[in-house]
Design an enzyme around this catalytic site. Sequence first.
Site, short mmCIF file in Angstrom:
data_model
loop_
_atom_site.label_atom_id
_atom_site.label_comp_id
_atom_site.label_asym_id
_atom_site.label_seq_id
_atom_site.Cartn_x
_atom_site.Cartn_y
_atom_site.Cartn_z
N GLY A 1 -7.89 3.35 -3.42
CA GLY A 1 -6.83 1.99 -4.29
C GLY A 1 -5.20 2.39 -4.90
O GLY A 1 -4.82 0.99 -5.76
N LYS B 1 -0.84 -7.75 5.48
CA LYS B 1 -1.02 -9.22 5.12
C LYS B 1 -1.90 -8.76 4.53
O LYS B 1 -3.16 -7.94 5.28
CB LYS B 1 -1.41 -9.87 7.14
N ARG C 1 -13.72 13.34 6.09
CA ARG C 1 -14.01 14.13 5.77
C ARG C 1 -15.88 13.80 6.41
O ARG C 1 -16.40 12.65 6.69
CB ARG C 1 -14.80 14.40 3.72
N GLU D 1 -12.73 3.64 9.28
CA GLU D 1 -13.15 2.52 8.34
C GLU D 1 -12.31 0.90 9.49
O GLU D 1 -11.27 1.22 9.55
CB GLU D 1 -12.05 3.00 7.03
N LYS E 1 0.94 -1.51 0.14
CA LYS E 1 -0.33 0.07 0.06
C LYS E 1 0.55 0.73 -0.11
O LYS E 1 2.46 1.00 0.57
CB LYS E 1 -0.89 -0.27 0.87
N VAL F 1 -19.71 10.85 1.24
CA VAL F 1 -21.21 10.18 0.46
C VAL F 1 -22.09 9.75 0.71
O VAL F 1 -23.65 10.29 0.46
CB VAL F 1 -20.65 9.62 -0.93
#
Length: 447
Positions: free
Chosen positions: A165, A201, A292, A275, A158, A295
């Site tokens: 993504g 992982k 933020r 998240e 990442k 949506v």
Amino acid sequence: MINKLLIANRGEIAVRIIRACREMGIKTVAVYSQADADSLHTQLADESICIGKAAATDSYLNMERILSATIASGADAIHPGFGFLSENSKFVGLCEKCNITFVGPSSDIIAKMGNKSEARNTMKKAGIPIIEGTDEPLFEAHLAKKFADDIGYPVMIKAALGGGGKGMRVVYNAEDFIANFNSAQQETIKGFGDNSMYIEKYIEHPRHVEFQILADNYGNVIHLGERDCSVQRRHQKMIEESPSDAIDEKLRKKMGETAIKAAKAVGYTNAGTVEFLLDKNNNFYFIEINTRIQVEHGVTELVTGLDLIKEQIKIASGEKLNYTQSDIKLRGHAMEVRINAENPERNFAPCPGTIKTLHIPGGNGVRIDTAVYTGYSIPPYYDSMILKVMAYDTDREQVINKLKSVLGEIIIEGIDTNLDFQYDILNNKNFAGGKITTDFIKDNYGY
Ligand code: MV4
């Protein structure tokens, strides 16, 4: 209290914010690009200021223009909506220097959470569960490979500053590592002007479950339950719902308390989203905090009865939360379907153009957030989302039935949309059965 607020955004979220301000007696200033002279947000605000050419870099991403418009109009606050400058710590720092109230967290917190590798470390130290991975950012493929070999495959590479993504790769075996690391890093340099990577992982077939939190400036933090956003295509969410049918009251309490702990660990303020990935054994792991309004905030509004934009504005004005966790009751079930101007048959290519005919349904438990109207020309420069169709009912099955009814009644002529595709998902047996992971679209439709 804020007297006059500038909305540094466009489309349905700008309209959503203008309406909240109107209800609160706050004057509004819209900013618009030359492509948005006829847009609804430009028409609905008390004042509107053109800030530049169509391209976002010349308008909605232009910090100087937006700050000039704020000062020139005498606005004392900016709401950034989502996307554009909403998570730009430099912009928020400039607001702070200019004594403009930014409706969101401080620039320091945004910067800290924007670096996902740093956020991971902070959360690890605070005792928040994270995915097994590297503590320090990695810059070199060979050194990174040592960590990956250690952790064991599959791993996920990442980007520290990543999101959406970009700069992400799954690697299933040691032979493929170096090439994947290098291509992920190239993408990261191109996308974020930075080369810091980290490794975790890889969690297979997870659910994406996020907790909405509210934090005032006095250390009070509450959570408003979760949203399940597992149904997505290439990191674009398609359907979101609250509550998640993967979560029972006990797990909600545990994850909610963890979300609050995460927020408190960084002194978070205003609205935020913690998240998590939830694996098939119901283990959950922190992945990031979005600083933020999102949506999909509407589904949380439907099950809690709160207005998140108003809550954000009140917190930014220095008000204390005037309720506690025990006052928050989640009632019924809410779901949102995103309708985009795009063509699923042409690899979901954006499909700007003029809307010739438009019929927007209503009804009990139906909420549709949009900024399009009959005769409106969707400009090609911005996001393709044109409609958020939300429904609220007693349980998940009723909500799905309601959304199918609503989607079936919508008429949009003149442009292509993903309306039929979304209807198909609502009709899908696996979707109805709650068999949803982040691989749902790939597994069921091959996209
Ligand atoms: C992961 C993962 C599996 N394992 N990390 C994608 C975007 C970023 N927010 C985190 N993402 C993921 N991280 C590990 N270690 C799977 C994803 C992921 C994903 C996460 C949330 C929502 C949709 C997703 C779709 C594909 C992959």
